[in-house]
Design a protein around this motif. Structure first.
Motif, short mmCIF file in Angstrom:
data_model
loop_
_atom_site.label_atom_id
_atom_site.label_comp_id
_atom_site.label_asym_id
_atom_site.label_seq_id
_atom_site.Cartn_x
_atom_site.Cartn_y
_atom_site.Cartn_z
N ASN A 14 -59.04 -84.16 48.17
CA ASN A 14 -57.86 -84.99 48.43
C ASN A 14 -56.58 -84.23 48.14
OD1 ASN A 14 -59.44 -87.11 49.18
ND2 ASN A 14 -59.35 -88.17 47.21
N ARG A 15 -56.58 -83.46 47.03
CA ARG A 15 -55.40 -82.67 46.69
C ARG A 15 -55.12 -81.61 47.74
NH1 ARG A 15 -57.10 -82.71 41.03
NH2 ARG A 15 -58.02 -80.64 41.36
N GLU A 16 -56.19 -81.01 48.27
CA GLU A 16 -56.02 -79.97 49.27
C GLU A 16 -55.45 -80.55 50.57
OE1 GLU A 16 -56.12 -76.25 51.21
OE2 GLU A 16 -56.03 -76.89 49.11
N TYR A 17 -55.93 -81.72 50.98
CA TYR A 17 -55.40 -82.36 52.17
C TYR A 17 -53.93 -82.69 51.97
CZ TYR A 17 -59.60 -82.95 55.01
OH TYR A 17 -60.68 -82.72 55.82
N THR A 18 -53.60 -83.24 50.80
CA THR A 18 -52.21 -83.60 50.51
C THR A 18 -51.32 -82.36 50.50
OG1 THR A 18 -52.90 -85.51 49.20
CG2 THR A 18 -50.68 -84.68 48.83
N ARG A 43 -51.20 -75.23 62.81
CA ARG A 43 -51.33 -73.90 62.22
C ARG A 43 -50.71 -73.86 60.81
NH1 ARG A 43 -49.85 -71.22 66.37
NH2 ARG A 43 -47.64 -71.03 65.86
N VAL A 44 -49.59 -74.54 60.63
CA VAL A 44 -48.97 -74.63 59.31
C VAL A 44 -49.92 -75.28 58.31
CG1 VAL A 44 -47.13 -75.75 57.98
CG2 VAL A 44 -46.59 -74.64 60.16
N ALA A 45 -50.63 -76.32 58.77
CA ALA A 45 -51.54 -77.07 57.90
C ALA A 45 -52.92 -76.44 57.79
CB ALA A 45 -51.69 -78.50 58.41
N CYS A 46 -53.20 -75.45 58.64
CA CYS A 46 -54.54 -74.84 58.69
C CYS A 46 -55.60 -75.88 59.03
CB CYS A 46 -54.89 -74.14 57.38
SG CYS A 46 -53.79 -72.77 56.98
N ARG A 54 -54.91 -87.34 63.28
CA ARG A 54 -55.60 -88.33 62.45
C ARG A 54 -55.45 -88.00 60.96
NH1 ARG A 54 -61.53 -89.96 64.23
NH2 ARG A 54 -60.25 -90.84 65.90
N ILE A 55 -55.57 -86.72 60.62
CA ILE A 55 -55.43 -86.32 59.22
C ILE A 55 -54.01 -86.60 58.73
CG2 ILE A 55 -55.39 -84.33 57.66
CD1 ILE A 55 -57.60 -83.11 59.43
N PHE A 56 -53.02 -86.26 59.56
CA PHE A 56 -51.63 -86.50 59.16
C PHE A 56 -51.39 -87.98 58.89
CE2 PHE A 56 -47.17 -87.38 59.63
CZ PHE A 56 -46.55 -86.30 59.04
N GLY A 57 -51.86 -88.83 59.80
CA GLY A 57 -51.67 -90.27 59.63
C GLY A 57 -52.36 -90.80 58.39
N CYS A 229 -48.11 -72.29 40.27
CA CYS A 229 -47.99 -73.75 40.17
C CYS A 229 -49.23 -74.36 39.52
CB CYS A 229 -47.81 -74.37 41.56
SG CYS A 229 -46.13 -74.26 42.17
N GLY A 230 -49.03 -75.57 38.97
CA GLY A 230 -50.14 -76.32 38.43
C GLY A 230 -50.79 -77.19 39.49
N ASP A 231 -51.88 -77.86 39.15
CA ASP A 231 -52.57 -78.75 40.08
C ASP A 231 -51.65 -79.89 40.50
OD1 ASP A 231 -54.85 -77.27 39.94
OD2 ASP A 231 -55.84 -78.53 38.44
N GLY A 232 -51.72 -80.24 41.78
CA GLY A 232 -50.93 -81.35 42.28
C GLY A 232 -49.47 -81.02 42.52
N MET A 233 -49.12 -79.74 42.37
CA MET A 233 -47.73 -79.33 42.56
C MET A 233 -47.59 -78.51 43.84
SD MET A 233 -46.55 -78.16 38.75
CE MET A 233 -46.66 -79.31 37.36
#
Length: 311
Positions: A14-18, A43-46, A54-57, A229-233
């Motif tokens: 979930n963190r990676e998608y965000t 390409r920016v989002a890989c 669908r992922i963006f939404g 950076c830390g996690d979630g940042m």
């Protein structure tokens, strides 16, 4: 695999998608003046182009087109309210092919014409009016002379900085923002960045035109040297920029009043207009950044010289 391991794996995913969609959000915001192709954003989002929409939404809570159109209109609304640019110049800077196309989109989005909004600053659509939160109820009943004396404005130049930030959505729910500040402070102290870093918040959206549940605020820490950076940042390099700055000491009412004066009074009477960049709330007393009964802040509005006169 144990249930705990499955939960950990899901949280990481979930963190990676965000993180990837946040990169797209930043990219779109920096390129509102042109039509960015789906292939470029994927390409920016890989992510695969086939699944990107669908992922963006799913992550952002609105479609890519809704998000892009909303940001263009919100940027246009800011320029109409706080600059003297011609409608055609605003239309082109916000990615519209002509002033006619821009006017149709603006009326469809806000229920009023760009010219009328420039005169009144009011949105006509009832649904949008109910969904926004301007914070005007916090503004103290001070005269213009009292505000000018209480909030003297000066121009400052801030250097390029390395910035770690936590993006908070639905930021009018204050507990969300407070939790982000606590996480940022704890992380900065653990990395020995707190004492020499600059702790601040970035007001990404305009509360006069952005629906409350979509309003974003970014809790950030800046350093003059690189860091991990830390996690979630998220991380960015903030460019050197000029700001109109004023200091405020007091509760949320004083903060709201200072912003009201800086944006609605000082700016429109100055020789400057806002840059398309976030405004900053720099915490001068970092140790008390999570005590919101009293604030010691420097409010910084990014500005540039006026570049055109209104017809």
């Amino acid at each position: 695999m144990s249930p705990a391991s499955l939960r950990s794996q899901k949280t990481h995913a979930n963190r990676e998608y965000t993180r990837r969609i946040d990169k797209v959000i930043d990219y779109v915001r920096a390129n509102l003046d042109r039509q960015v192709k789906l292939k470029e954003l994927a390409r920016v989002a890989c992510f695969s182009e086939f699944h990107f929409h669908r992922i963006f939404g799913a992550v952002a809570g609105e479609t890519l087109n809704q998000f892009t159109n909303r940001l263009r209109l919100e940027k246009a609304a800011r320029l109409l309210r706080f600059s003297q640019r011609r409608l055609t110049d605003i239309a082109l800077e916000c990615g519209y092919s002509s002033s006619a196309t821009f006017s149709r989109a603006f009326r469809s989005g806000y229920g009023t014409s760009p010219s009328q909004f420039r005169k009144t600053g009011r949105i006509a659509k009832r649904k949008i009016r109910k969904a926004i939160h301007t914070g005007q109820e916090y503004v103290l009943p001070m005269t213009m002379a009292e505000k000018k004396a209480a909030f003297p404005v000066r121009l400052i130049e801030l250097p390029e900085r390395h910035v770690a930030y936590i993006r908070v959505i639905n930021a009018f729910e204050m507990d969300r923002v407070l939790a982000a500040f606590k996480a940022m402070v704890a992380w900065a102290k653990s990395r020995d960045l707190f004492s020499r870093g600059v702790l601040f918040g970035m007001t990404v959206d305009d509360p006069d035109v952005t629906p409350k549940h979509l309003y974003r605020y970014e809790v950030a820490l800046a350093s003059d040297s690189p860091f991990a950076c830390g996690d979630g940042m998220l991380k960015l390099r903030m460019p050197a920029m000029r700001y109109a700055a004023t200091r405020v000491s007091g509760d949320i009412r004083w903060v709201a009043t200072a912003w009201d004066y800086l944006v609605r009074s000082w700016l429109i009477g100055s020789a400057f207009e806002p840059e398309h960049a976030p405004a900053l709330e720099i915490f001068l007393d970092k140790e008390k950044a999570t005590d919101w009964s009293h604030f010691e802040l420097e409010l910084c509005l990014p500005v540039r010289k006026l570049v055109a006169k209104r017809r």
